[in-house]
Design an enzyme around this catalytic site. Structure first.
Site, short mmCIF file in Angstrom:
data_model
loop_
_atom_site.label_atom_id
_atom_site.label_comp_id
_atom_site.label_asym_id
_atom_site.label_seq_id
_atom_site.Cartn_x
_atom_site.Cartn_y
_atom_site.Cartn_z
N CYS A 74 0.84 -1.20 0.00
CA CYS A 74 0.00 0.00 0.00
C CYS A 74 0.87 1.24 0.00
CB CYS A 74 -0.84 0.09 1.27
SG CYS A 74 -1.52 -1.42 1.90
N ASP A 75 0.34 2.29 -0.59
CA ASP A 75 0.95 3.60 -0.42
C ASP A 75 -0.15 4.63 -0.51
OD1 ASP A 75 3.66 4.89 -0.11
OD2 ASP A 75 2.80 6.10 -1.71
N GLN A 76 -0.09 5.61 0.37
CA GLN A 76 -1.09 6.68 0.36
C GLN A 76 -0.37 8.01 0.37
OE1 GLN A 76 -3.49 7.53 3.92
NE2 GLN A 76 -5.29 7.33 2.61
N ALA A 111 -2.87 3.78 -3.34
CA ALA A 111 -2.53 2.78 -4.35
C ALA A 111 -2.31 1.46 -3.62
CB ALA A 111 -1.29 3.18 -5.12
#
Length: 192
Positions: A74-76, A111
């Site tokens: 995950c990446d935010q 994402a």
């Protein structure tokens, strides 16, 4: 039918809390990437493409260790005026970031990448629209002292007291907090 086995490639406490609410077997493991180096090596990418690359890299970094399990990376990012607003890391920067966001709308872009057997099987993105109230300097300073959001993109912890800073939000609570696991589980279930 056996329970879903997931590896969450994240050190985020809130992401770990979210997935723990589901009936899945989960292993928490920090991704084995140098995130800062990846960012420096990909300065040409737009913010959304960079977040997608980071999510993918995090999931794939554990593929050899957990080849039989679904791995979620995950990446935010917080996007304000077309640019990434980085984690503040100190109180002065958190206050400065919140002063910029006060009375304005920004976006949280998440994402998510799911791999299994060294293969990417799902790439998913969710964008949330966040409109912050007009905040006084003292409200901002009191909030930063209360939640200490130094490691949070946007400089607030929505899951704690940060939600009080907002006039309106468009997006699910899970997506705002960085892991829309209900959506991801549905996508994974469709692949089984």
């Amino acid at each position: 039918m056996s329970r879903l086995e997931i590896v969450l490639a994240s050190s985020s406490k809130i992401r770990r809390d979210i997935i723990s609410n589901y009936d899945v077997d989960v292993i928490f493991y920090n991704p084995e990437i140098n995130e800062e180096q990846l960012k420096q090596d990909n300065l040409n990418l737009n913010p959304r493409s960079l977040a997608a690359l980071l999510a993918k890299s995090k999931a794939l970094s554990l593929a050899d260790k957990f080849s039989e399990k679904f791995i979620i990376g995950c990446d935010q990012i917080c996007i304000f005026n077309g640019k990434i607003m980085s984690k503040p890391l100190n109180e002065d920067k958190a206050i400065s970031n919140l002063k910029k966001l006060s009375g304005n709308t920004h976006n949280l872009f998440g994402a998510y990448c799911v791999t299994k057997g060294n293969e990417i099987i799902i790439e998913h993105q969710i964008e949330c629209e966040m409109e912050m109230r007009n905040l006084t300097d003292s409200e901002i300073e009191e909030y930063v002292a209360l939640d200490k959001p130094l490691e949070s993109c946007g400089a607030y912890k929505f899951e704690a007291n940060g939600f009080k800073l907002f006039k309106s939000v468009i997006g699910s609570l899970e997506a705002i907090n960085g892991l829309p696991f209900a959506d991801l589980k549905e996508l994974i279930d469709a692949k089984i």
